[in-house]
Design a protein around this motif. Structure first.
Motif, PDB file in Angstrom:
ATOM      1  N   PHE A  82       0.729  -1.279   0.644  1.00 46.41           N
ATOM      2  CA  PHE A  82      -0.003   0.061   0.488  1.00 46.41           C
ATOM      3  C   PHE A  82       1.345   0.879  -0.406  1.00 46.41           C
ATOM      4  CE2 PHE A  82      -3.742  -2.492   1.528  1.00 46.41           C
ATOM      5  CZ  PHE A  82      -4.755  -1.993   0.327  1.00 46.41           C
ATOM      6  N   MET A  83       2.221   1.427   0.778  1.00 46.20           N
ATOM      7  CA  MET A  83       2.901   1.997   0.735  1.00 46.20           C
ATOM      8  C   MET A  83       2.638   3.067  -0.427  1.00 46.20           C
ATOM      9  SD  MET A  83       4.692   3.543   2.811  1.00 46.20           S
ATOM     10  CE  MET A  83       5.823   2.740   4.369  1.00 46.20           C
ATOM     11  N   GLY A  84       2.817   2.287  -1.700  1.00 44.31           N
ATOM     12  CA  GLY A  84       3.545   3.157  -3.048  1.00 44.31           C
ATOM     13  C   GLY A  84       1.495   3.737  -3.560  1.00 44.31           C
ATOM     14  N   LYS A  85       0.282   3.179  -2.805  1.00 43.84           N
ATOM     15  CA  LYS A  85      -0.696   4.183  -3.626  1.00 43.84           C
ATOM     16  C   LYS A  85      -1.284   5.372  -2.176  1.00 43.84           C
ATOM     17  CE  LYS A  85      -1.679  -0.977  -4.603  1.00 43.84           C
ATOM     18  NZ  LYS A  85      -1.403  -0.667  -5.791  1.00 43.84           N
ATOM     19  N   VAL A  86      -0.901   5.244  -1.806  1.00 47.83           N
ATOM     20  CA  VAL A  86      -1.365   6.259  -0.560  1.00 47.83           C
ATOM     21  C   VAL A  86      -0.634   7.933  -1.120  1.00 47.83           C
ATOM     22  CG1 VAL A  86      -1.039   4.521   1.557  1.00 47.83           C
ATOM     23  CG2 VAL A  86       0.294   5.653   1.070  1.00 47.83           C
ATOM     24  N   GLN A  87      -0.679   9.015  -1.065  1.00 46.94           N
ATOM     25  CA  GLN A  87      -0.896  10.152  -1.294  1.00 46.94           C
ATOM     26  C   GLN A  87      -0.602  11.105  -0.551  1.00 46.94           C
ATOM     27  OE1 GLN A  87      -0.397  11.030  -4.978  1.00 46.94           O
ATOM     28  NE2 GLN A  87      -1.599   8.745  -4.860  1.00 46.94           N
ATOM     29  N   SER A  88      -0.372  11.430   1.164  1.00 44.32           N
ATOM     30  CA  SER A  88      -0.298  11.765   1.181  1.00 44.32           C
ATOM     31  C   SER A  88       0.670  11.275   2.140  1.00 44.32           C
ATOM     32  CB  SER A  88      -1.474  12.708   1.903  1.00 44.32           C
ATOM     33  OG  SER A  88      -1.078  11.276   3.230  1.00 44.32           O
ATOM     34  N   GLU A  89       2.051  12.669   2.798  1.00 43.17           N
ATOM     35  CA  GLU A  89       2.941  11.753   3.596  1.00 43.17           C
ATOM     36  C   GLU A  89       2.627  11.459   4.380  1.00 43.17           C
ATOM     37  OE1 GLU A  89       6.990  11.035   4.199  1.00 43.17           O
ATOM     38  OE2 GLU A  89       6.162  11.559   2.428  1.00 43.17           O
ATOM     39  N   GLN A  90       1.468  11.812   5.722  1.00 46.96           N
ATOM     40  CA  GLN A  90       1.321  11.950   7.083  1.00 46.96           C
ATOM     41  C   GLN A  90      -0.006  10.187   6.879  1.00 46.96           C
ATOM     42  OE1 GLN A  90      -2.539  13.717   8.465  1.00 46.96           O
ATOM     43  NE2 GLN A  90      -2.087  13.922  10.134  1.00 46.96           N
ATOM     44  N   ALA A  91      -0.181  10.136   5.452  1.00 52.31           N
ATOM     45  CA  ALA A  91      -0.703   8.207   5.186  1.00 52.31           C
ATOM     46  C   ALA A  91       0.393   7.333   5.057  1.00 52.31           C
ATOM     47  CB  ALA A  91      -1.796   8.290   4.305  1.00 52.31           C
ATOM     48  N   LYS A  92       1.784   7.817   4.415  1.00 53.64           N
ATOM     49  CA  LYS A  92       3.087   6.854   4.645  1.00 53.64           C
ATOM     50  C   LYS A  92       3.778   6.320   5.928  1.00 53.64           C
ATOM     51  CE  LYS A  92       4.184   8.179  -0.591  1.00 53.64           C
ATOM     52  NZ  LYS A  92       4.718   8.666  -1.312  1.00 53.64           N
ATOM     53  N   GLN A  93       3.659   8.225   6.494  1.00 55.65           N
ATOM     54  CA  GLN A  93       4.103   7.825   8.137  1.00 55.65           C
ATOM     55  C   GLN A  93       3.253   7.029   8.450  1.00 55.65           C
ATOM     56  OE1 GLN A  93       4.788  11.962   9.502  1.00 55.65           O
ATOM     57  NE2 GLN A  93       6.416  12.471   8.203  1.00 55.65           N
ATOM     58  N   ALA A  94       2.559   7.163   8.276  1.00 59.86           N
ATOM     59  CA  ALA A  94       1.151   5.588   9.427  1.00 59.86           C
ATOM     60  C   ALA A  94       1.443   5.008   8.509  1.00 59.86           C
ATOM     61  CB  ALA A  94      -0.393   6.022   8.585  1.00 59.86           C
ATOM     62  N   LEU A  95       1.794   4.288   7.788  1.00 53.00           N
ATOM     63  CA  LEU A  95       1.602   2.933   7.330  1.00 53.00           C
ATOM     64  C   LEU A  95       3.290   2.285   7.652  1.00 53.00           C
ATOM     65  CD1 LEU A  95       0.594   3.329   3.797  1.00 53.00           C
ATOM     66  CD2 LEU A  95       0.071   1.766   5.474  1.00 53.00           C
ATOM     67  N   GLN A  96       4.500   2.972   7.615  1.00 57.76           N
ATOM     68  CA  GLN A  96       5.592   3.284   8.110  1.00 57.76           C
ATOM     69  C   GLN A  96       5.485   2.895   9.579  1.00 57.76           C
ATOM     70  OE1 GLN A  96       8.343   2.504   5.569  1.00 57.76           O
ATOM     71  NE2 GLN A  96       9.078   1.196   8.040  1.00 57.76           N
ATOM     72  N   LEU A  97       4.553   3.300  10.112  1.00 56.40           N
ATOM     73  CA  LEU A  97       4.328   3.362  12.179  1.00 56.40           C
ATOM     74  C   LEU A  97       3.800   2.002  12.100  1.00 56.40           C
ATOM     75  CD1 LEU A  97       4.617   4.107  14.985  1.00 56.40           C
ATOM     76  CD2 LEU A  97       3.121   5.205  14.571  1.00 56.40           C
ATOM     77  N   ALA A  98       2.851   1.894  11.146  1.00 56.37           N
ATOM     78  CA  ALA A  98       1.722   0.087  12.095  1.00 56.37           C
ATOM     79  C   ALA A  98       3.012  -0.632  11.102  1.00 56.37           C
ATOM     80  CB  ALA A  98       0.866   0.259  10.415  1.00 56.37           C
ATOM     81  N   ASP A  99       3.912  -0.595   9.700  1.00 51.31           N
ATOM     82  CA  ASP A  99       4.704  -1.880   9.771  1.00 51.31           C
ATOM     83  C   ASP A  99       5.700  -2.044  11.041  1.00 51.31           C
ATOM     84  OD1 ASP A  99       5.888  -3.258   8.021  1.00 51.31           O
ATOM     85  OD2 ASP A  99       7.162  -2.334   7.509  1.00 51.31           O
ATOM     86  N   GLU A 100       5.753  -0.904  11.673  1.00 51.96           N
ATOM     87  CA  GLU A 100       6.972  -0.964  12.567  1.00 51.96           C
ATOM     88  C   GLU A 100       6.329  -1.499  13.506  1.00 51.96           C
ATOM     89  OE1 GLU A 100       8.725   2.725  13.368  1.00 51.96           O
ATOM     90  OE2 GLU A 100       9.515   3.182  11.528  1.00 51.96           O
ATOM     91  N   LEU A 101       5.646  -1.507  14.047  1.00 54.54           N
ATOM     92  CA  LEU A 101       4.522  -1.942  15.418  1.00 54.54           C
ATOM     93  C   LEU A 101       4.247  -3.408  15.125  1.00 54.54           C
ATOM     94  CD1 LEU A 101       1.563   1.084  16.439  1.00 54.54           C
ATOM     95  CD2 LEU A 101       3.946   0.609  17.546  1.00 54.54           C
ATOM     96  N   SER A 102       3.611  -3.281  13.549  1.00 56.73           N
ATOM     97  CA  SER A 102       3.747  -5.007  14.073  1.00 56.73           C
ATOM     98  C   SER A 102       4.774  -5.958  13.692  1.00 56.73           C
ATOM     99  CB  SER A 102       3.438  -5.370  12.449  1.00 56.73           C
ATOM    100  OG  SER A 102       3.617  -5.125  11.367  1.00 56.73           O
ATOM    101  N   ASP A 103       6.656  -4.891  13.562  1.00 61.04           N
ATOM    102  CA  ASP A 103       7.395  -6.290  13.445  1.00 61.04           C
ATOM    103  C   ASP A 103       7.863  -6.550  14.648  1.00 61.04           C
ATOM    104  OD1 ASP A 103       7.964  -6.117  10.977  1.00 61.04           O
ATOM    105  OD2 ASP A 103       8.859  -4.843  10.457  1.00 61.04           O
ATOM    106  N   MET A 104       7.060  -5.350  16.107  1.00 61.75           N
ATOM    107  CA  MET A 104       7.514  -5.468  17.387  1.00 61.75           C
ATOM    108  C   MET A 104       6.823  -6.014  17.544  1.00 61.75           C
ATOM    109  SD  MET A 104       8.970  -1.516  18.301  1.00 61.75           S
ATOM    110  CE  MET A 104       7.426  -0.555  19.444  1.00 61.75           C
ATOM    111  N   ILE A 105       5.414  -6.732  17.665  1.00 63.26           N
ATOM    112  CA  ILE A 105       4.655  -7.205  17.670  1.00 63.26           C
ATOM    113  C   ILE A 105       5.252  -9.159  17.651  1.00 63.26           C
ATOM    114  CG2 ILE A 105       2.277  -8.075  18.108  1.00 63.26           C
ATOM    115  CD1 ILE A 105       1.749  -5.423  17.161  1.00 63.26           C
ATOM    116  N   LEU A 106       6.032  -9.010  16.491  1.00 65.03           N
ATOM    117  CA  LEU A 106       6.221 -10.291  16.144  1.00 65.03           C
ATOM    118  C   LEU A 106       7.614 -10.822  16.435  1.00 65.03           C
ATOM    119  CD1 LEU A 106       5.385 -10.333  11.811  1.00 65.03           C
ATOM    120  CD2 LEU A 106       4.142 -12.005  13.595  1.00 65.03           C
ATOM    121  N   PHE A 107       8.255  -9.529  16.734  1.00 60.35           N
ATOM    122  CA  PHE A 107       9.207  -9.608  17.620  1.00 60.35           C
ATOM    123  C   PHE A 107       9.191  -9.790  18.895  1.00 60.35           C
ATOM    124  CE2 PHE A 107      12.248  -8.502  20.252  1.00 60.35           C
ATOM    125  CZ  PHE A 107      13.872  -9.161  19.807  1.00 60.35           C
ATOM    126  N   HIS A 108       8.301  -9.897  19.748  1.00 67.03           N
ATOM    127  CA  HIS A 108       7.743  -9.832  21.168  1.00 67.03           C
ATOM    128  C   HIS A 108       7.275 -11.327  21.389  1.00 67.03           C
ATOM    129  CE1 HIS A 108       9.468  -6.846  22.828  1.00 67.03           C
ATOM    130  NE2 HIS A 108       9.426  -5.945  22.231  1.00 67.03           N
TER     131      HIS A 108
END
Length: 125
Positions: A82-108
């Motif tokens: 989805f990263m390439g499909k969103v237009q706003s920088e705010q949406a890209k940052q939100a997706l990046q944050l969601a990605d980082e959070l999911s990685d942390m959840i899986l790691f823990h």
């Protein structure tokens, strides 16, 4: 994000298939049982460097071949798709944050599972 354990498992499974070898043969060759090999290859148990070297020796390949990322292992993470499909920088940052959070959840989750496994009684060999 690429899951290296999944890639390694996929590469091992492909080599076992092409060499017409079974997971039980691999387990015997590396000095473990079929259940442990099954856990390694389905992603519920990490493969350590010593095991990776033993597996490479058994399959007659270099360790680099087991860790090779091929085009079939392209990044299929839904957030990245989805990263390439969103237009706003705010949406890209939100997706990046969601990605980082999911990685942390899986790691823990994996840390907790490994901790639980380490507290279990050791099997007599």
């Amino acid at each position: 994000m690429v899951d290296m354990n999944a890639i390694i498992a996929s590469n091992i499974l492909e080599l076992l298939k092409t060499q017409n070898k079974k997971q039980t043969d691999l387990a015997d060759a590396i000095g473990t049982n079929k259940q442990t090999v099954n856990k390694m290859l389905n992603g519920t148990r990490m493969i350590n460097a010593v095991e990776l070297k033993s597996i490479a020796n058994y399959l007659g390949v270099r360790m680099e071949e087991l860790t090779r990322i091929t085009t079939t292992h392209a990044d299929t993470n839904i957030v990245h798709a989805f990263m390439g499909k969103v237009q706003s920088e705010q949406a890209k940052q939100a997706l990046q944050l969601a990605d980082e959070l999911s990685d942390m959840i899986l790691f823990h989750k994996r840390v907790r599972e490994n901790g639980t496994a380490m507290m279990a009684a050791w099997e007599d060999v």
